[in-house]
Design a protein around this motif. Structure first.
Motif, PDB file in Angstrom:
ATOM      1  N   LYS A  35       0.823  -1.206   0.000  1.00  0.00           N
ATOM      2  CA  LYS A  35       0.000   0.000   0.000  1.00  0.00           C
ATOM      3  C   LYS A  35       0.861   1.260   0.000  1.00  0.00           C
ATOM      4  CE  LYS A  35      -4.339  -1.419   2.140  1.00  0.00           C
ATOM      5  NZ  LYS A  35      -5.297  -1.144   3.237  1.00  0.00           N
ATOM      6  N   ASN A  88      -8.342  10.032  -2.889  1.00  0.00           N
ATOM      7  CA  ASN A  88      -8.971   9.307  -1.788  1.00  0.00           C
ATOM      8  C   ASN A  88      -8.462   9.864  -0.462  1.00  0.00           C
ATOM      9  OD1 ASN A  88     -10.527   7.561  -3.338  1.00  0.00           O
ATOM     10  ND2 ASN A  88      -8.909   6.034  -3.489  1.00  0.00           N
ATOM     11  N   ALA A  90      -9.348  10.475   3.950  1.00  0.00           N
ATOM     12  CA  ALA A  90     -10.081  10.090   5.152  1.00  0.00           C
ATOM     13  C   ALA A  90      -9.880  11.192   6.181  1.00  0.00           C
ATOM     14  CB  ALA A  90      -9.587   8.751   5.693  1.00  0.00           C
ATOM     15  N   LYS A 142     -17.363   6.121  -6.479  1.00  0.00           N
ATOM     16  CA  LYS A 142     -16.995   5.887  -5.082  1.00  0.00           C
ATOM     17  C   LYS A 142     -17.962   6.631  -4.169  1.00  0.00           C
ATOM     18  CE  LYS A 142     -13.559   9.646  -4.908  1.00  0.00           C
ATOM     19  NZ  LYS A 142     -12.142   9.980  -4.635  1.00  0.00           N
ATOM     20  N   TYR A 184     -16.070   9.963   1.804  1.00  0.00           N
ATOM     21  CA  TYR A 184     -14.836   9.605   2.498  1.00  0.00           C
ATOM     22  C   TYR A 184     -15.152   9.256   3.956  1.00  0.00           C
ATOM     23  CZ  TYR A 184     -15.125  14.617   3.724  1.00  0.00           C
ATOM     24  OH  TYR A 184     -15.554  15.853   4.143  1.00  0.00           O
ATOM     25  N   PRO A 185     -14.393   8.320   4.533  1.00  0.00           N
ATOM     26  CA  PRO A 185     -14.644   7.907   5.920  1.00  0.00           C
ATOM     27  C   PRO A 185     -14.233   8.974   6.924  1.00  0.00           C
ATOM     28  CG  PRO A 185     -12.740   6.758   5.039  1.00  0.00           C
ATOM     29  CD  PRO A 185     -13.336   7.529   3.896  1.00  0.00           C
ATOM     30  N   PHE A 215      -6.746   1.782  10.879  1.00  0.00           N
ATOM     31  CA  PHE A 215      -7.782   1.999   9.868  1.00  0.00           C
ATOM     32  C   PHE A 215      -7.229   1.778   8.466  1.00  0.00           C
ATOM     33  CE2 PHE A 215      -9.343   5.054   6.733  1.00  0.00           C
ATOM     34  CZ  PHE A 215     -10.655   4.629   6.601  1.00  0.00           C
ATOM     35  N   LEU A 216      -6.094   2.364   8.169  1.00  0.00           N
ATOM     36  CA  LEU A 216      -5.495   2.241   6.838  1.00  0.00           C
ATOM     37  C   LEU A 216      -5.147   0.784   6.516  1.00  0.00           C
ATOM     38  CD1 LEU A 216      -3.170   5.378   6.984  1.00  0.00           C
ATOM     39  CD2 LEU A 216      -5.169   5.105   5.504  1.00  0.00           C
ATOM     40  N   SER A 263      -6.698  -1.810   7.557  1.00  0.00           N
ATOM     41  CA  SER A 263      -7.923  -2.595   7.376  1.00  0.00           C
ATOM     42  C   SER A 263      -8.660  -2.261   6.084  1.00  0.00           C
ATOM     43  CB  SER A 263      -8.869  -2.359   8.556  1.00  0.00           C
ATOM     44  OG  SER A 263      -9.371  -1.022   8.545  1.00  0.00           O
ATOM     45  N   GLU A 264      -8.291  -1.167   5.436  1.00  0.00           N
ATOM     46  CA  GLU A 264      -8.977  -0.722   4.235  1.00  0.00           C
ATOM     47  C   GLU A 264      -8.390  -1.372   2.984  1.00  0.00           C
ATOM     48  OE1 GLU A 264     -11.562   2.187   3.671  1.00  0.00           O
ATOM     49  OE2 GLU A 264     -11.958   0.890   5.387  1.00  0.00           O
ATOM     50  N   TYR A 278      -5.056   5.325   0.186  1.00  0.00           N
ATOM     51  CA  TYR A 278      -5.459   6.697   0.467  1.00  0.00           C
ATOM     52  C   TYR A 278      -4.318   7.643   0.127  1.00  0.00           C
ATOM     53  CZ  TYR A 278      -9.776   5.245   2.681  1.00  0.00           C
ATOM     54  OH  TYR A 278     -11.030   4.725   2.897  1.00  0.00           O
TER      55      TYR A 278
END
Length: 258
Positions: free
Chosen positions: A2, A37, A39, A80, A83-84, A100-101, A103-104, A108
């Motif tokens: 990532k 993207n 968050a 899309k 945004y979270p 969080f990152l 698990s996505e 981002y």
């Protein structure tokens, strides 16, 4: 593997200058209009105003067909969703952001941190120093200037002493500038900022009621401040928000994807 997103904060010790407002406006602009993207980590834990704003907007969508259809059309065109926004304690913000990152499934480009109005505890200071970039809105008044300088100058000295810290640069910008303010006052403040070797952005945000214009409970008013929609194109004119976003993207070296 990532990609590593940028950690960005709008932060200030002076309340009511617009840190949460610009967190929402810039995140929405980048996500909906620039194709990036993003968050948001809402770290103002006692209020979580950005997180609550999203919940309020969703409730309004449930009863307002105009905004419902507008949202559907927007998300279909973008491919899309919104945004979270994650509500976290400031001292846990970096850890929770990393979790969080991880698990996505998606990558981002940037994560925005809406920090509390004060950084007078070790946890918040640690989070602040973990940002890649910090942007500081300030009003052209003596009180705002004194508050901003007392907040930023010590931070700058820490950055100068400890080179290993993550925070790269801090950028100040004028917000809520009344058209009647004398230019010589801005020049006076600018010289003072330069004396402390601080970075002042070129974009000046004017005083305008549009910066508080959220979606209405009923009706179909144009929206400027929203976590679900980008700022309305007609309301953008003269707001200088587009100029601010472009300058920020240049500073942080992010390119649009749309």
């Amino acid at each position: 593997m990532k990609k590593e997103p940028l950690f960005i904060a709008f932060s200030t010790q002076k309340g009511g200058v617009g840190k949460s407002t610009f967190t929402v406006l810039v995140a929405s602009y980048l996500h909906y209009l620039k194709g990036l993207n993003v968050a948001v980590m809402d770290c103002d834990y006692l209020q979580c105003s950005v997180y609550d704003m999203r919940k309020r907007e969703i409730r309004q969508l449930e009863t307002n067909l105009h905004y419902q259809s507008k949202a559907i059309a927007l998300f279909d065109s973008l491919g899309k969703q919104t945004y979270p926004i994650v509500c976290v304690k400031p001292e846990e913000a970096i850890l929770k952001a990393r979790e969080f990152l991880a698990s996505e499934p998606a990558d981002y480009d940037a994560v925005f941190f809406d920090l509390p109005g004060t950084i007078n505890n070790d946890g918040v200071i640690s989070t602040f120093m973990s940002m890649d970039y910090v942007f500081v809105p300030m009003a052209p008044s003596r009180m705002s200037m004194e508050s901003t300088l007392s907040f930023i100058v010590p931070v700058k000295e820490v950055l100068r002493e400890y080179k290993v810290l993550n925070l790269k640069t801090i950028h100040l910008f004028w917000n809520r500038v009344d058209g009647r303010i004398k230019k010589n006052w801005l020049e006076h403040y600018k010289k003072l900022i330069c004396q402390f070797e601080l970075l002042l952005m070129q974009t000046v945000i004017p005083q305008s009621v549009r910066y508080d214009k959220e979606q209405s409970i009923e009706g179909s008013d144009a929206v400027f401040l929203s976590t679900i929609f980008p700022a309305d194109k007609n309301l953008l004119k003269g707001s200088n928000l587009d100029l601010l976003v472009n300058e920020i993207m240049e500073i942080i070296n992010l390119n649009p994807q749309l």
